[in-house]
Each structure stands twice: as structure tokens, then as C-alpha cells.
Write a protein that holds these residues in place. Structure first.
Motif, PDB file in Angstrom:
ATOM      1  N   GLY A  43      41.302  -5.094 -14.328  1.00 13.45           N
ATOM      2  CA  GLY A  43      42.466  -5.964 -14.281  1.00 13.45           C
ATOM      3  C   GLY A  43      42.114  -7.432 -14.174  1.00 13.45           C
ATOM      4  N   GLU A  44      40.957  -7.740 -13.579  1.00 10.04           N
ATOM      5  CA  GLU A  44      40.518  -9.139 -13.481  1.00 10.04           C
ATOM      6  C   GLU A  44      40.373  -9.740 -14.875  1.00 10.04           C
ATOM      7  N   THR A  45      39.784  -8.978 -15.774  1.00  8.61           N
ATOM      8  CA  THR A  45      39.584  -9.456 -17.144  1.00  8.61           C
ATOM      9  C   THR A  45      40.908  -9.540 -17.880  1.00  8.61           C
ATOM     10  N   LEU A  46      41.761  -8.534 -17.700  1.00  8.59           N
ATOM     11  CA  LEU A  46      43.077  -8.552 -18.347  1.00  8.59           C
ATOM     12  C   LEU A  46      43.892  -9.748 -17.876  1.00  8.59           C
ATOM     13  N   ALA A  47      43.833 -10.052 -16.583  1.00  7.07           N
ATOM     14  CA  ALA A  47      44.555 -11.203 -16.031  1.00  7.07           C
ATOM     15  C   ALA A  47      43.988 -12.515 -16.575  1.00  7.07           C
ATOM     16  N   ALA A  48      42.658 -12.593 -16.667  1.00  2.00           N
ATOM     17  CA  ALA A  48      42.038 -13.813 -17.208  1.00  2.00           C
ATOM     18  C   ALA A  48      42.456 -14.034 -18.658  1.00  2.00           C
ATOM     19  N   LEU A  75      45.214 -12.969 -20.084  1.00  2.00           N
ATOM     20  CA  LEU A  75      46.635 -13.333 -20.081  1.00  2.00           C
ATOM     21  C   LEU A  75      46.826 -14.780 -19.627  1.00  2.00           C
ATOM     22  N   ASP A  76      46.164 -15.143 -18.559  1.00  2.00           N
ATOM     23  CA  ASP A  76      46.326 -16.494 -17.995  1.00  2.00           C
ATOM     24  C   ASP A  76      45.853 -17.588 -18.947  1.00  2.00           C
ATOM     25  N   THR A  77      44.812 -17.292 -19.724  1.00  2.00           N
ATOM     26  CA  THR A  77      44.293 -18.301 -20.655  1.00  2.00           C
ATOM     27  C   THR A  77      44.866 -18.140 -22.064  1.00  2.00           C
ATOM     28  N   GLU A  78      45.766 -17.145 -22.228  1.00  2.00           N
ATOM     29  CA  GLU A  78      46.358 -16.848 -23.539  1.00  2.00           C
ATOM     30  C   GLU A  78      45.272 -16.624 -24.587  1.00  2.00           C
ATOM     31  N   LEU A  79      44.277 -15.850 -24.203  1.00  2.00           N
ATOM     32  CA  LEU A  79      43.124 -15.581 -25.056  1.00  2.00           C
ATOM     33  C   LEU A  79      43.500 -14.846 -26.333  1.00  2.00           C
ATOM     34  N   THR A  80      42.962 -15.312 -27.422  1.00  2.00           N
ATOM     35  CA  THR A  80      42.954 -14.547 -28.665  1.00  2.00           C
ATOM     36  C   THR A  80      41.494 -14.221 -28.892  1.00  2.00           C
ATOM     37  N   GLY A  81      41.201 -12.933 -28.883  1.00  2.00           N
ATOM     38  CA  GLY A  81      39.821 -12.481 -28.988  1.00  2.00           C
ATOM     39  C   GLY A  81      39.714 -11.046 -28.536  1.00  2.00           C
ATOM     40  N   TYR A  82      38.670 -10.735 -27.786  1.00  2.00           N
ATOM     41  CA  TYR A  82      38.471  -9.362 -27.349  1.00  2.00           C
ATOM     42  C   TYR A  82      37.565  -9.309 -26.123  1.00  2.00           C
ATOM     43  N   ALA A  83      37.648  -8.162 -25.451  1.00  2.00           N
ATOM     44  CA  ALA A  83      36.784  -7.885 -24.302  1.00  2.00           C
ATOM     45  C   ALA A  83      36.036  -6.596 -24.595  1.00  2.00           C
ATOM     46  N   VAL A  84      34.781  -6.550 -24.197  1.00  2.00           N
ATOM     47  CA  VAL A  84      33.975  -5.343 -24.300  1.00  2.00           C
ATOM     48  C   VAL A  84      33.683  -4.899 -22.873  1.00  2.00           C
ATOM     49  N   PHE A  85      34.175  -3.700 -22.524  1.00  2.00           N
ATOM     50  CA  PHE A  85      33.970  -3.125 -21.196  1.00  2.00           C
ATOM     51  C   PHE A  85      32.911  -2.036 -21.298  1.00  2.00           C
ATOM     52  N   LEU A 110      32.715 -16.106 -23.983  1.00  2.00           N
ATOM     53  CA  LEU A 110      33.267 -16.955 -22.931  1.00  2.00           C
ATOM     54  C   LEU A 110      32.603 -16.654 -21.598  1.00  2.00           C
ATOM     55  N   HIS A 111      32.394 -15.360 -21.320  1.00  2.00           N
ATOM     56  CA  HIS A 111      31.645 -14.986 -20.124  1.00  2.00           C
ATOM     57  C   HIS A 111      31.191 -13.536 -20.213  1.00  2.00           C
ATOM     58  N   SER A 112      30.151 -13.274 -19.448  1.00  2.00           N
ATOM     59  CA  SER A 112      29.605 -11.928 -19.318  1.00  2.00           C
ATOM     60  C   SER A 112      29.324 -11.733 -17.840  1.00  2.00           C
ATOM     61  N   ARG A 113      29.935 -10.692 -17.257  1.00  2.89           N
ATOM     62  CA  ARG A 113      29.759 -10.467 -15.824  1.00  2.89           C
ATOM     63  C   ARG A 113      30.048  -9.025 -15.483  1.00  2.89           C
ATOM     64  N   VAL A 114      29.769  -8.678 -14.244  1.00  2.00           N
ATOM     65  CA  VAL A 114      30.118  -7.358 -13.732  1.00  2.00           C
ATOM     66  C   VAL A 114      31.384  -7.530 -12.903  1.00  2.00           C
ATOM     67  N   ALA A 115      32.369  -6.674 -13.163  1.00  2.00           N
ATOM     68  CA  ALA A 115      33.642  -6.727 -12.441  1.00  2.00           C
ATOM     69  C   ALA A 115      33.970  -5.342 -11.911  1.00  2.00           C
TER      70      ALA A 115
END
Length: 183
Positions: A24-29, A31-41, A15-20
Motif C-alpha cells: 500500500g505504501e507504493t500504491l499511495a505514493a 496515487l499521491d504523485t499521480e504517477l503514470t508508469g508502473y511498479a514491479v513488486f 524513481l526508486h527501488s526499496r524494500v517495503a
């Protein structure tokens, strides 16, 4: 790092790749989009050194389910330690079908209480509460059982008390107040 090599998570749709600077920005995103998937930090050290250090957090309907840290090879709440205040992060957010995560999410050893990532990693004090509110009832029990497990660990509580007493005594000596402390 591919989550496939650690948790058995299939490759999702990026969905996106960026530097943050704040995880919490990613966790909020999520939650807000009700994502089912994963994040790699990938923490700052990995960004600069080109290492494979990364922490994976999976989500179901925006609520964190699992966490795994490749550097320490640990899962659950301990996996979040590698990310504590270590920003900036390179973050990749992936969407994945719930059915693809179903088997992975049965792994109790990597489970995190729903709001734990927000409590530990976000500078937004309301994010943890929003995450708790969004968690399904059966996941809210994870939150309670985590606190209950801590409170039931009498040895850990006693160690914290001893540590606090030592710190208080050290400060009292430092400030010349040793006669003021009572045993």
C-alpha cells in the motif's frame, strides 16, 4: 524481471527501488504523485531465493490500470493474489510517458478495477476510497462491473452459501450445538 518481457511495457525511468513491508505504501505514493508508469513488486520469497517472481502493476495518473504476475502467468485481479500479505517486497517504481502505455492499457485481460489493488494489498482502509475518487469516470465503471459480475455469478454465490453452511455445521458440532441448527 522486466515488464517488457511480459506485458510489452517499455522500460521506464526508475524513481526508486526499496524494500517495503506494505504494498500500500507504493500504491499511495503512485496515487499521491499521480504517477503514470508502473511498479514491479518482488515478494519476500523472490528476495531470499533470487527468483524471477514478480508482479507488475501499471498506473495512469496514479490509478492502477493493469496487473500481471509472472509466476502464475495471469493478469487482472488474479495477479494480485501472489502479493496478498506476502510482504516484505522489493519494489521498483518507474515513470513512463502515457503514450508508451497506451497500447498496453488496451489489454482488457490484465485490467484491474481501480481500487482493487488497494483493497487487496494495503493496510490503509482509506486508500481504496481515495483511489476510487481519483479514477476517471470510465474507470469507475470497471469497479461497478466487477461487483455486478460477481453478483451475476449465481453458481459462485451458491457455492459460497454452501461453504458457509458447512462451516456453520462444523462449528455447531464442535461446540455441541447441532440441535440448534435448522435446515
Amino acid at each position: 524481471m522486466s515488464p517488457d518481457s511480459t506485458l510489452g511495457v517499455p522500460e521506464g525511468d526508475l524513481l526508486h527501488s526499496r524494500v517495503a513491508s506494505d504494498a500500500g505504501e507504493t500504491l499511495a505514493a503512485a496515487l499521491d504523485t499521480e504517477l503514470t508508469g508502473y511498479a514491479v513488486f518482488e515478494p519476500q520469497g523472490s528476495l531470499l531465493g533470487g527468483g524471477d517472481d514478480a508482479t507488475v502493476v501499471t498506473f495512469e495518473a496514479g490509478v492502477p490500470v493493469l496487473a500481471y504476475d509472472a509466476t502464475t502467468d495471469c493478469g487482472g485481479p488474479d495477479a494480485l493474489d501472489a502479493l496478498d500479505a506476502a510482504g516484505p517486497y522489493r519494489v521498483e517504481l518507474f515513470e513512463l510517458a502515457a503514450a508508451d502505455l497506451q497500447v498496453v492499457h488496451r489489454d482488457e485481460t490484465h485490467r484491474v478495477p481501480p481500487a482493487r489493488p488497494a483493497d487487496r494489498l494495503s493496510t490503509d482502509p482509506e486508500l481504496a476510497e481515495r483511489t476510487r475518487a481519483a479514477a476517471p469516470d470510465h474507470r469507475r465503471a470497471d469497479e461497478r462491473s466487477s461487483v455486478e459480475a460477481f453478483l451475476a455469478d449465481a453458481d459462485r454465490i451458491e457455492e459460497l452459501k454452501r461453504e458457509a453452511r458447512r462451516e456453520a455445521q462444523s462449528r455447531a458440532e464442535e461446540w455441541g450445538l447441532t440441535g440448534q441448527l435448522e435446515e
